[in-house]
Design a protein around this motif. Structure first.
Motif, PDB file in Angstrom:
ATOM      1  N   ILE A   8     -33.456 -38.539  27.352  1.00 31.75           N
ATOM      2  CA  ILE A   8     -32.532 -38.278  28.543  1.00 31.75           C
ATOM      3  C   ILE A   8     -31.231 -37.561  27.832  1.00 31.75           C
ATOM      4  N   PHE A   9     -31.137 -37.734  26.601  1.00 31.24           N
ATOM      5  CA  PHE A   9     -29.824 -36.935  25.930  1.00 31.24           C
ATOM      6  C   PHE A   9     -30.383 -35.722  25.737  1.00 31.24           C
ATOM      7  N   ARG A  10     -31.572 -35.373  25.115  1.00 27.67           N
ATOM      8  CA  ARG A  10     -31.876 -34.045  24.846  1.00 27.67           C
ATOM      9  C   ARG A  10     -32.069 -33.110  26.030  1.00 27.67           C
ATOM     10  N   HIS A  11     -32.591 -33.594  27.264  1.00 27.89           N
ATOM     11  CA  HIS A  11     -33.184 -32.872  28.141  1.00 27.89           C
ATOM     12  C   HIS A  11     -32.084 -32.773  29.434  1.00 27.89           C
ATOM     13  N   ILE A  12     -31.297 -33.881  29.534  1.00 25.67           N
ATOM     14  CA  ILE A  12     -30.580 -34.253  30.864  1.00 25.67           C
ATOM     15  C   ILE A  12     -28.853 -33.966  30.409  1.00 25.67           C
ATOM     16  N   THR A  13     -28.701 -34.703  29.574  1.00 24.30           N
ATOM     17  CA  THR A  13     -27.160 -34.995  29.140  1.00 24.30           C
ATOM     18  C   THR A  13     -26.592 -33.751  28.533  1.00 24.30           C
ATOM     19  N   ALA A  14     -27.361 -33.422  27.599  1.00 23.24           N
ATOM     20  CA  ALA A  14     -26.749 -32.279  26.600  1.00 23.24           C
ATOM     21  C   ALA A  14     -26.889 -30.870  27.304  1.00 23.24           C
ATOM     22  N   PRO A  15     -27.877 -30.573  28.041  1.00 24.98           N
ATOM     23  CA  PRO A  15     -27.895 -29.486  28.786  1.00 24.98           C
ATOM     24  C   PRO A  15     -26.955 -29.337  29.842  1.00 24.98           C
ATOM     25  N   LEU A  16     -26.579 -30.423  30.486  1.00 24.14           N
ATOM     26  CA  LEU A  16     -25.511 -30.339  31.591  1.00 24.14           C
ATOM     27  C   LEU A  16     -24.289 -30.322  30.895  1.00 24.14           C
ATOM     28  N   ALA A  17     -24.010 -31.023  29.934  1.00 24.25           N
ATOM     29  CA  ALA A  17     -22.720 -30.714  29.068  1.00 24.25           C
ATOM     30  C   ALA A  17     -22.544 -29.423  28.363  1.00 24.25           C
ATOM     31  N   ARG A  18     -23.495 -28.743  28.342  1.00 26.61           N
ATOM     32  CA  ARG A  18     -23.651 -27.645  27.093  1.00 26.61           C
ATOM     33  C   ARG A  18     -22.411 -26.558  27.178  1.00 26.61           C
ATOM     34  N   SER A  19     -21.787 -26.476  28.231  1.00 22.67           N
ATOM     35  CA  SER A  19     -20.585 -25.444  28.273  1.00 22.67           C
ATOM     36  C   SER A  19     -19.471 -26.079  27.623  1.00 22.67           C
ATOM     37  N   ALA A  20     -19.132 -27.475  28.061  1.00 19.05           N
ATOM     38  CA  ALA A  20     -17.914 -27.936  27.135  1.00 19.05           C
ATOM     39  C   ALA A  20     -18.453 -28.091  25.823  1.00 19.05           C
ATOM     40  N   LEU A  21     -19.596 -28.284  25.439  1.00 19.99           N
ATOM     41  CA  LEU A  21     -20.004 -28.747  24.005  1.00 19.99           C
ATOM     42  C   LEU A  21     -19.797 -27.418  23.258  1.00 19.99           C
ATOM     43  N   PHE A  22     -20.246 -26.053  23.728  1.00 15.58           N
ATOM     44  CA  PHE A  22     -20.234 -25.084  23.214  1.00 15.58           C
ATOM     45  C   PHE A  22     -18.707 -24.489  23.211  1.00 15.58           C
ATOM     46  N   GLY A  23     -17.954 -24.734  24.233  1.00 13.85           N
ATOM     47  CA  GLY A  23     -16.486 -24.294  24.320  1.00 13.85           C
ATOM     48  C   GLY A  23     -15.758 -25.104  23.048  1.00 13.85           C
ATOM     49  N   GLY A  24     -15.969 -26.483  22.740  1.00 12.19           N
ATOM     50  CA  GLY A  24     -15.516 -27.092  21.997  1.00 12.19           C
ATOM     51  C   GLY A  24     -15.621 -26.773  20.618  1.00 12.19           C
ATOM     52  N   ALA A  25     -17.217 -26.351  20.531  1.00  9.68           N
ATOM     53  CA  ALA A  25     -17.596 -25.805  18.924  1.00  9.68           C
ATOM     54  C   ALA A  25     -16.962 -24.581  18.496  1.00  9.68           C
ATOM     55  N   VAL A  26     -16.616 -23.765  19.686  1.00  4.28           N
ATOM     56  CA  VAL A  26     -16.178 -22.534  19.130  1.00  4.28           C
ATOM     57  C   VAL A  26     -14.340 -22.826  18.934  1.00  4.28           C
ATOM     58  N   MET A  27     -14.076 -23.707  19.769  1.00  4.76           N
ATOM     59  CA  MET A  27     -12.419 -24.135  19.355  1.00  4.76           C
ATOM     60  C   MET A  27     -12.268 -24.373  17.995  1.00  4.76           C
ATOM     61  N   THR A  28     -13.395 -25.514  17.532  1.00  9.41           N
ATOM     62  CA  THR A  28     -13.119 -26.010  16.353  1.00  9.41           C
ATOM     63  C   THR A  28     -13.609 -24.633  15.223  1.00  9.41           C
ATOM     64  N   TRP A  29     -14.274 -23.931  15.414  1.00  9.40           N
ATOM     65  CA  TRP A  29     -14.561 -22.767  14.659  1.00  9.40           C
ATOM     66  C   TRP A  29     -13.271 -22.069  14.305  1.00  9.40           C
ATOM     67  N   ALA A  30     -12.573 -21.832  15.566  1.00  8.36           N
ATOM     68  CA  ALA A  30     -11.294 -21.024  15.472  1.00  8.36           C
ATOM     69  C   ALA A  30     -10.327 -21.666  14.767  1.00  8.36           C
ATOM     70  N   ARG A  31     -10.359 -22.769  15.013  1.00  9.55           N
ATOM     71  CA  ARG A  31      -9.066 -23.691  14.234  1.00  9.55           C
ATOM     72  C   ARG A  31      -9.280 -23.576  12.978  1.00  9.55           C
ATOM     73  N   ALA A  32     -10.846 -23.758  12.394  1.00 14.34           N
ATOM     74  CA  ALA A  32     -11.136 -24.019  10.930  1.00 14.34           C
ATOM     75  C   ALA A  32     -10.837 -22.518  10.382  1.00 14.34           C
ATOM     76  N   LEU A  33     -11.070 -21.609  11.087  1.00 13.32           N
ATOM     77  CA  LEU A  33     -10.885 -19.941  10.515  1.00 13.32           C
ATOM     78  C   LEU A  33      -9.600 -19.889  10.256  1.00 13.32           C
ATOM     79  N   GLY A  34      -8.594 -20.630  10.834  1.00  9.02           N
ATOM     80  CA  GLY A  34      -7.137 -20.310  10.861  1.00  9.02           C
ATOM     81  C   GLY A  34      -6.517 -21.409   9.944  1.00  9.02           C
ATOM     82  N   GLU A  35      -7.257 -22.338   9.490  1.00 11.23           N
ATOM     83  CA  GLU A  35      -6.854 -23.470   8.698  1.00 11.23           C
ATOM     84  C   GLU A  35      -5.913 -22.801   7.395  1.00 11.23           C
ATOM     85  N   PHE A  36      -5.088 -23.340   7.124  1.00 11.80           N
ATOM     86  CA  PHE A  36      -4.151 -22.804   6.152  1.00 11.80           C
ATOM     87  C   PHE A  36      -3.522 -23.992   5.129  1.00 11.80           C
TER      88      PHE A  36
END
Lengths: 275, 281
Positions: free
Chosen positions: A186-214
């Protein structure tokens, strides 16, 4: 005396005038936000920028930033996803407190995060002392850079993932369960795909914050070229002596961040409108 | 509605990213007043002094105010390079005390300080510091070359960082330590910290086994946390601290009186208490 008819604006004219006012009112903030970035990029001549790109310290800083942010972002995904799912789907005592605790690293000044990591994982820290006895010393290593990034940046992914999972229609999951799907399916085929844009967006925010970490990095991991000196550290240290190196790295950091954020937003936009 | 919430979550995260990205600014202690509130009709003297002088100058300032009633001192403590730039940009200053000759020269070139006005009032020297429990068991300089010892220096962009590298250069050329010493110590370096206080903090916390700082940085508060290993004169870089009255000061005589107090035995004794080497030596 001339009789004047009251002026009647069409709805369209009114709309246009409102837009004009809105633009005028928006301009100060827009200019304020964009001006320093434009000044930064235009300050450094292209030839000098290209010349600095062959500087060993610049190359080392870029390479280190890319590898450490890749590691910290994937770790945030791996361990942040179950946590986000737990917080989105289970109601238990202390849930609200945990949710707020996860907000803290985002709000803390990064220097506080660095000191906290040092106290916890430093040679004399609670866990650090035990690790040190095993011959593992974390401070001043690349691992410390990744840990600092995860600490300050992972919450961005976790918060976005919680919102994403919470937004998935439970009826679809129930339907899949009735059809015999197990929890993982259910998680693999239903939940995760439906939430993918939020997951993807969140991952990019994490990457961006990590890149600027000082702040947390320079306190917990120190500053050593090729080992712990990421781009923001090289920019800060370079500012004293070699302004052109600092400017080059700033321009690269800016360009990379803009490109990634822009592309991701376009993708997100497409996905959101496709749903 | 749920989807809207999801979108908002992403947006919130986005705005928070922008807030969170700002690197911490270096902390400068910008001003400290020794005289408290200005008494009516009091003359104000503004002293620009290197950050390393903070404690010593505050104490000497109290002595000066006791001798010169109706005077208020305003201190501006910061990095010498920052102070010299501020003086060049026209900041109101009556006295400038720099941590090196280079930044005093910058101020002289701005035209506000006369070349022959400057006096060397103190020296500072480098020392090796170790955590007081000394996990690496260091008792002499030779120990810094033992493989696995974790050493932190200030970055070469900061004067003390350059002096630390100069020490290695001199040590490598000396007979007592030898050519291998420099390479061995360089291999032990784990971090180039952004300033001398950060070097001291990493050592005091026990994260690093050793570091190089100015002796005056090892103030009373850190003395319990770190031990010192002296660096002999022939390997040390002795920093010179010059002081001068600013020529366009509206209270030039009083400004010169402050400079004289720093140079007088009372001022020199206070500087010695704070780890500086007096000017006469």
């Amino acid at each position: 005396m001339e009789l004047r008819l009251p002026r009647v604006s069409t709805r369209r004219q009114k709309g246009r005038r409102a837009t004009l006012w809105l633009l005028l009112l928006s301009a100060p903030m827009l200019i304020f936000l964009v001006w320093p970035l434009v000044a930064l990029v235009t300050r450094i001549p292209l030839s000098l920028l290209i010349e600095n790109l062959s500087n060993l310290e610049v190359i080392q800083a870029i390479r280190l930033s890319l590898t450490t942010t890749a590691l910290s972002t994937s770790t945030a995904l791996l361990f942040g996803t179950p946590l986000a799912y737990l917080l989105a789907r289970r109601d238990f005592r202390g849930r609200a407190s945990i949710d707020t605790l996860i907000d803290l690293p985002m709000v803390l000044p990064p220097s506080v995060a660095g000191i906290a990591l040092l106290i916890a994982f430093g040679r004399r820290g609670w866990l650090g002392a035990a690790l040190n006895d095993l011959g593992l010393s974390l401070a001043f290593t690349t691992a410390a850079v990744v840990m600092a990034q995860i600490f300050v940046a992972a919450p961005f992914y976790i918060k976005a993932a919680i919102a994403g999972f919470a937004g998935v229609d439970r009826d679809l999951e129930k339907a899949a369960a009735i059809d015999g799907a197990n929890a993982w399916q259910i998680f693999r085929h239903i939940t995760a795909p439906l939430a993918r844009s939020a997951l993807f967006g969140g991952a990019v925010m994490t990457w961006a914050r990590a890149l600027g970490e000082f702040g947390a990095t320079i306190i917990f991991a120190g500053n050593f070229p090729g080992r712990t000196q990421t781009m923001p550290l090289a920019i800060y240290i370079g500012l004293e002596l070699e302004l052109s190196v600092a400017l080059t790295l700033s321009a690269i950091l800016l360009a990379t961040s803009f490109l990634v954020l822009f592309v991701v937003k376009r993708l997100l936009h497409q996905q959101l409108s496709a749903i | 509605m749920r989807r809207l919430l999801g979108k908002m979550g992403v947006l919130l995260a986005l705005s928070a990213v922008v807030l969170g990205c700002a690197p911490v600014a270096p902390a400068f202690q910008n001003s400290a007043s020794a005289g408290g509130d200005a008494a009516a009709g009091a003359t104000t003297l503004t002293i620009f002094a290197a950050a390393s002088l903070t404690d010593a100058f505050n104490e000497i300032g109290a002595v000066f105010v006791a001798d010169h009633p109706n005077t208020e001192l305003i201190f501006n403590f910061a990095g010498s390079n920052q102070l010299a730039t501020q003086i060049g940009e026209g900041a109101p200053a009556d006295v400038f005390a720099s941590a090196n000759l280079k930044q005093m020269q910058v101020a002289i070139e701005s035209g506000r300080i006369l070349t022959d006005a400057q006096r060397i009032f103190a020296h500072n020297r480098l020392v090796v510091v170790t955590p007081s429990d000394n996990p690496a068991g260091l008792t002499e300089l030779q120990g810094l070359a033992t493989p696995g010892v974790k050493i932190v220096f200030a970055a070469k962009e900061v004067p003390v960082g350059q002096y630390s590298l100069d020490f290695l250069e001199k040590a490598g050329a000396s007979e007592s330590l030898g050519a291998d010493f420099k390479a061995a110590v360089m291999a032990n370096l784990v971090s180039y910290e952004q300033n001398v206080r950060a070097v001291l903090a990493k050592v005091a916390l026990g994260e690093a086994d050793a570091g190089i700082v100015y002796r005056s940085d090892v103030t009373a508060s850190e003395q319990g946390a770190v031990s010192q290993i002296e660096i002999p004169d022939n390997l040390n870089t002795i920093a010179n601290y010059p002081i001068a009255a600013v020529n366009d000061s509206p209270n030039l005589a009083l400004a010169q009186a402050f400079v004289d107090t720093i140079l007088a035995p009372a001022g020199q004794q206070i500087l010695t208490q704070y780890g500086f080497v007096p000017a006469s030596q």
